[in-house]
Design an enzyme around this catalytic site. Structure first.
Site, mmCIF file in Angstrom:
data_model
loop_
_atom_site.group_PDB
_atom_site.id
_atom_site.type_symbol
_atom_site.label_atom_id
_atom_site.label_comp_id
_atom_site.label_asym_id
_atom_site.label_seq_id
_atom_site.Cartn_x
_atom_site.Cartn_y
_atom_site.Cartn_z
ATOM 1 N N GLY A 43 0.824 -1.210 0.000
ATOM 2 C CA GLY A 43 0.000 0.000 0.000
ATOM 3 C C GLY A 43 0.855 1.256 0.000
ATOM 4 O O GLY A 43 2.070 1.197 -0.166
ATOM 5 N N GLU A 45 1.262 3.252 2.527
ATOM 6 C CA GLU A 45 1.979 3.435 3.785
ATOM 7 C C GLU A 45 2.413 2.123 4.426
ATOM 8 O O GLU A 45 3.290 2.131 5.275
ATOM 9 C CB GLU A 45 1.078 4.200 4.772
ATOM 10 C CG GLU A 45 0.701 5.581 4.263
ATOM 11 C CD GLU A 45 -0.062 6.405 5.273
ATOM 12 O OE1 GLU A 45 -0.852 5.832 6.042
ATOM 13 O OE2 GLU A 45 0.136 7.633 5.295
ATOM 14 N N ALA A 46 1.766 1.038 4.040
ATOM 15 C CA ALA A 46 2.066 -0.230 4.708
ATOM 16 C C ALA A 46 2.207 -1.362 3.688
ATOM 17 O O ALA A 46 1.593 -1.326 2.615
ATOM 18 C CB ALA A 46 0.946 -0.566 5.683
ATOM 19 N N ASN A 47 3.029 -2.334 4.020
ATOM 20 C CA ASN A 47 3.121 -3.565 3.225
ATOM 21 C C ASN A 47 2.531 -4.695 4.049
ATOM 22 O O ASN A 47 2.765 -4.774 5.254
ATOM 23 C CB ASN A 47 4.568 -3.897 2.901
ATOM 24 C CG ASN A 47 5.218 -2.861 2.014
ATOM 25 O OD1 ASN A 47 4.519 -2.079 1.361
ATOM 26 N ND2 ASN A 47 6.532 -2.836 1.990
ATOM 27 N N VAL A 48 1.783 -5.562 3.363
ATOM 28 C CA VAL A 48 1.139 -6.668 4.064
ATOM 29 C C VAL A 48 1.706 -7.986 3.536
ATOM 30 O O VAL A 48 1.787 -8.182 2.322
ATOM 31 C CB VAL A 48 -0.396 -6.602 3.876
ATOM 32 C CG1 VAL A 48 -1.068 -7.833 4.451
ATOM 33 C CG2 VAL A 48 -0.953 -5.334 4.532
ATOM 34 N N LYS A 61 1.469 -6.838 9.008
ATOM 35 C CA LYS A 61 1.303 -5.534 8.355
ATOM 36 C C LYS A 61 2.434 -4.634 8.828
ATOM 37 O O LYS A 61 2.579 -4.388 10.029
ATOM 38 C CB LYS A 61 -0.073 -4.945 8.720
ATOM 39 C CG LYS A 61 -0.384 -3.630 8.005
ATOM 40 C CD LYS A 61 -1.832 -3.195 8.208
ATOM 41 C CE LYS A 61 -2.138 -1.903 7.488
ATOM 42 N NZ LYS A 61 -3.540 -1.478 7.659
ATOM 43 N N GLU A 128 -4.700 -12.126 12.620
ATOM 44 C CA GLU A 128 -5.236 -13.357 12.035
ATOM 45 C C GLU A 128 -5.303 -13.249 10.506
ATOM 46 O O GLU A 128 -5.647 -12.196 9.975
ATOM 47 C CB GLU A 128 -6.647 -13.552 12.605
ATOM 48 C CG GLU A 128 -7.390 -14.756 12.111
ATOM 49 C CD GLU A 128 -8.872 -14.739 12.496
ATOM 50 O OE1 GLU A 128 -9.586 -15.650 12.097
ATOM 51 O OE2 GLU A 128 -9.307 -13.789 13.195
ATOM 52 N N ASP A 170 -12.923 4.597 7.218
ATOM 53 C CA ASP A 170 -12.334 4.419 5.885
ATOM 54 C C ASP A 170 -12.972 3.195 5.236
ATOM 55 O O ASP A 170 -12.315 2.370 4.619
ATOM 56 C CB ASP A 170 -10.812 4.230 5.995
ATOM 57 C CG ASP A 170 -10.122 4.294 4.630
ATOM 58 O OD1 ASP A 170 -10.727 4.836 3.675
ATOM 59 O OD2 ASP A 170 -8.991 3.792 4.512
ATOM 60 N N ASN A 175 -11.849 -2.014 1.840
ATOM 61 C CA ASN A 175 -11.462 -2.439 3.187
ATOM 62 C C ASN A 175 -12.433 -3.451 3.792
ATOM 63 O O ASN A 175 -12.558 -3.569 5.012
ATOM 64 C CB ASN A 175 -11.309 -1.221 4.115
ATOM 65 C CG ASN A 175 -9.961 -0.533 3.902
ATOM 66 O OD1 ASN A 175 -8.978 -1.175 3.552
ATOM 67 N ND2 ASN A 175 -9.928 0.767 4.119
ATOM 68 N N ASP A 187 -8.429 -3.066 8.173
ATOM 69 C CA ASP A 187 -7.787 -1.742 8.074
ATOM 70 C C ASP A 187 -8.412 -0.735 9.050
ATOM 71 O O ASP A 187 -9.034 0.246 8.633
ATOM 72 C CB ASP A 187 -7.888 -1.252 6.610
ATOM 73 C CG ASP A 187 -6.795 -0.271 6.266
ATOM 74 O OD1 ASP A 187 -6.043 0.119 7.167
ATOM 75 O OD2 ASP A 187 -6.711 0.127 5.087
HETATM 76 N N1 LIG Z 1 -6.165 -10.138 7.977
HETATM 77 C C1 LIG Z 1 -6.077 -10.205 6.655
HETATM 78 N N2 LIG Z 1 -6.335 -11.376 6.004
HETATM 79 C C2 LIG Z 1 -6.227 -11.436 4.650
HETATM 80 N N3 LIG Z 1 -5.862 -10.392 3.871
HETATM 81 C C3 LIG Z 1 -5.590 -9.214 4.459
HETATM 82 C C4 LIG Z 1 -5.680 -9.054 5.874
HETATM 83 N N4 LIG Z 1 -5.346 -7.785 6.193
HETATM 84 C C5 LIG Z 1 -5.051 -7.168 5.027
HETATM 85 N N5 LIG Z 1 -5.206 -8.006 3.983
HETATM 86 C C6 LIG Z 1 -4.945 -7.684 2.558
HETATM 87 O O1 LIG Z 1 -3.948 -6.671 2.496
HETATM 88 C C7 LIG Z 1 -4.440 -5.494 1.865
HETATM 89 C C8 LIG Z 1 -3.914 -4.244 2.576
HETATM 90 O O2 LIG Z 1 -4.335 -4.236 3.930
HETATM 91 P P1 LIG Z 1 -4.899 -2.937 4.642
HETATM 92 O O3 LIG Z 1 -6.128 -2.474 3.970
HETATM 93 O O4 LIG Z 1 -4.953 -3.224 6.096
HETATM 94 O O5 LIG Z 1 -3.691 -1.954 4.392
HETATM 95 P P2 LIG Z 1 -3.558 -0.591 3.575
HETATM 96 O O6 LIG Z 1 -4.819 -0.235 2.883
HETATM 97 O O7 LIG Z 1 -2.286 -0.639 2.804
HETATM 98 O O8 LIG Z 1 -3.317 0.245 4.814
HETATM 99 P P3 LIG Z 1 -3.416 1.781 5.042
HETATM 100 O O9 LIG Z 1 -4.739 2.205 4.469
HETATM 101 O O10 LIG Z 1 -3.358 1.884 6.519
HETATM 102 O O11 LIG Z 1 -2.233 2.348 4.282
HETATM 103 C C9 LIG Z 1 -5.944 -5.626 1.942
HETATM 104 O O12 LIG Z 1 -6.554 -4.946 0.887
HETATM 105 C C10 LIG Z 1 -6.171 -7.132 1.866
HETATM 106 O O13 LIG Z 1 -6.150 -7.531 0.518
HETATM 107 MG MG LIG Z 2 -6.820 -0.750 3.106
#
Ligand SMILES: Nc1ncnc2c1ncn2[C@@H]1O[C@H](COP(=O)(O)OP(=O)(O)OP(=O)(O)O)[C@@H](O)[C@H]1O
Ligand SMILES: [Mg+2]
Length: 233
Positions: A43, A45-48, A61, A128, A170, A175, A187
C-alpha cells in the site's frame, strides 16, 4: 521449522530498514511466527505479508515509517482520549497509529468479524489471516452472490460497531473482505471512537461509500435513510 536467528533475518535487509528487521526478529523469537512467506499487498503506507507458524498462516502488516503521512495520522489521533497528550513526532505518531489499529481491532472483535490482532511492535502489526489457501478477496474484486444479504450483514456490522462506540472511518469495498459471503472489515487504523468531533461525518462517509457500492450491484439504497436507521436505537 525453527525461528530465524537475527543473522538469518538479514536476507530481508534490502526490503526493510534495520529497526523493522529487529522488530520482526523480536516478534518471531517471541514465537508468533517462523518466517515471512509472501507479499499480499503493497500500500501507500504499509506492506502486508503472510507469515507462517508451522503450517498456520498469519498476516504481518508493516508500516513504512518513511512513507507515512504522520501529520494526517496525528489529526485522527489527536482527539482520541486513548492517546491524549501525544506529541507530533514522526515515530511516536506512527507507532501510536499502529497500536491504535491493534486496539480498534480488539474492540471491534467483540461485536463483529474482523481479523483478531495478535501482537504489535512499533511499526509492525500481527493479526489473524482471513482466507483459506489464499487470502480472502476484497469486496471490490469479489462481488457477493446475494448483494441484498451481503449489504444487510455489512450495514448491520456498521451499526454494531457504532453501538460499541467505534466508527471505521475508511470503509468501502477496498477495506472489506468477502470471505465465503461474510463481510470481514479490515484496516482499522483510522477508526475513531464516537466521541471524535468528526465521528458523524466519518459515519456518513462510510455509509455513502457502501451505498454507492451496493447500488452498483443492483440495490436501491438511500444514503440518508440508511444513516437514520443506523443511528436509531
Ligand atoms: N487479515 C487479513 N487477512 C487477509 N488479507 C488481508 C488481511 N489484512 C489485510 N489483507 C490484505 O492486504 C491489503 C492491505 O491491507 P490494509 O487495507 O490493512 O492496508 P492498507 O490499505 O495498505 O493500509 P493503510 O490504508 O493503513 O495504508 C488488503 O486490501 C487485503 O487484501
Ligand atoms: Mg486498506
Amino acid at each position: 521449522m525453527a525461528n530465524k536467528t537475527r543473522e538469518e533475518w538479514k536476507v530481508y535487509k534490502n526490503v526493510f530498514d534495520n529497526a523493522t528487521l529487529l522488530n520482526l526478529h523480536k516478534l518471531s523469537s517471541q514465537g508468533h511466527f517462523d518466517e515471512l512467506k509472501s507479499p499480499v499487498a503493497m500500500g501507500k503506507e504499509a506492506n502486508v505479508f503472510t507469515a507462517v507458524k508451522k503450517t498456520k498462516k498469519i498476516i504481518v502488516k508493516i508500516y513504512r515509517v518513511e512513507n507515512c503521512n504522520f501529520r494526517r495520522m496525528y489529526s485522527y489521533i489527536f482527539p482520541d482520549p486513548r492517546f491524549a497528550g501525544l506529541k507530533m513526532r514522526r515515530r511516536l505518531v506512527i507507532f501510536s497509529w499502529v497500536k491504535r489499529e491493534y486496539r480498534n481491532l480488539l474492540k471491534a472483535r467483540e461485536v463483529i468479524r474482523v481479523p483478531t490482532p495478535i501482537a504489535v511492535k512499533d511499526n509492525v502489526l500481527l493479526m489473524e489471516f482471513i482466507g483459506r489457501e489464499e487470502p480472502a478477496l476484497l469486496l471490490k474484486d469479489s462481488p457477493p452472490k446475494n448483494p441484498k444479504k451481503f449489504s444487510k450483514k455489512t450495514l448491520d456490522n456498521v451499526k454494531k460497531l457504532y453501538k460499541a462506540g467505534l466508527v471505521h472511518a475508511d470503509l468501502s469495498e477496498f477495506n472489506i473482505l468477502n470471505f465465503e459471503e461474510e463481510p470481514v472489515f479490515i484496516d482499522f487504523s483510522q477508526a475513531t471512537t464516537v466521541e471524535h468531533p468528526n465521528a458523524q461525518e466519518f459515519l456518513r462517509r462510510d455509509i455513502r461509500n457502501l451505498v454507492k457500492c451496493f447500488n452498483k450491484q443492483g440495490l436501491n439504497l438511500d444514503e440518508k435513510d440508511v444513516y437514520e436507521r443506523l443511528i436509531k436505537e
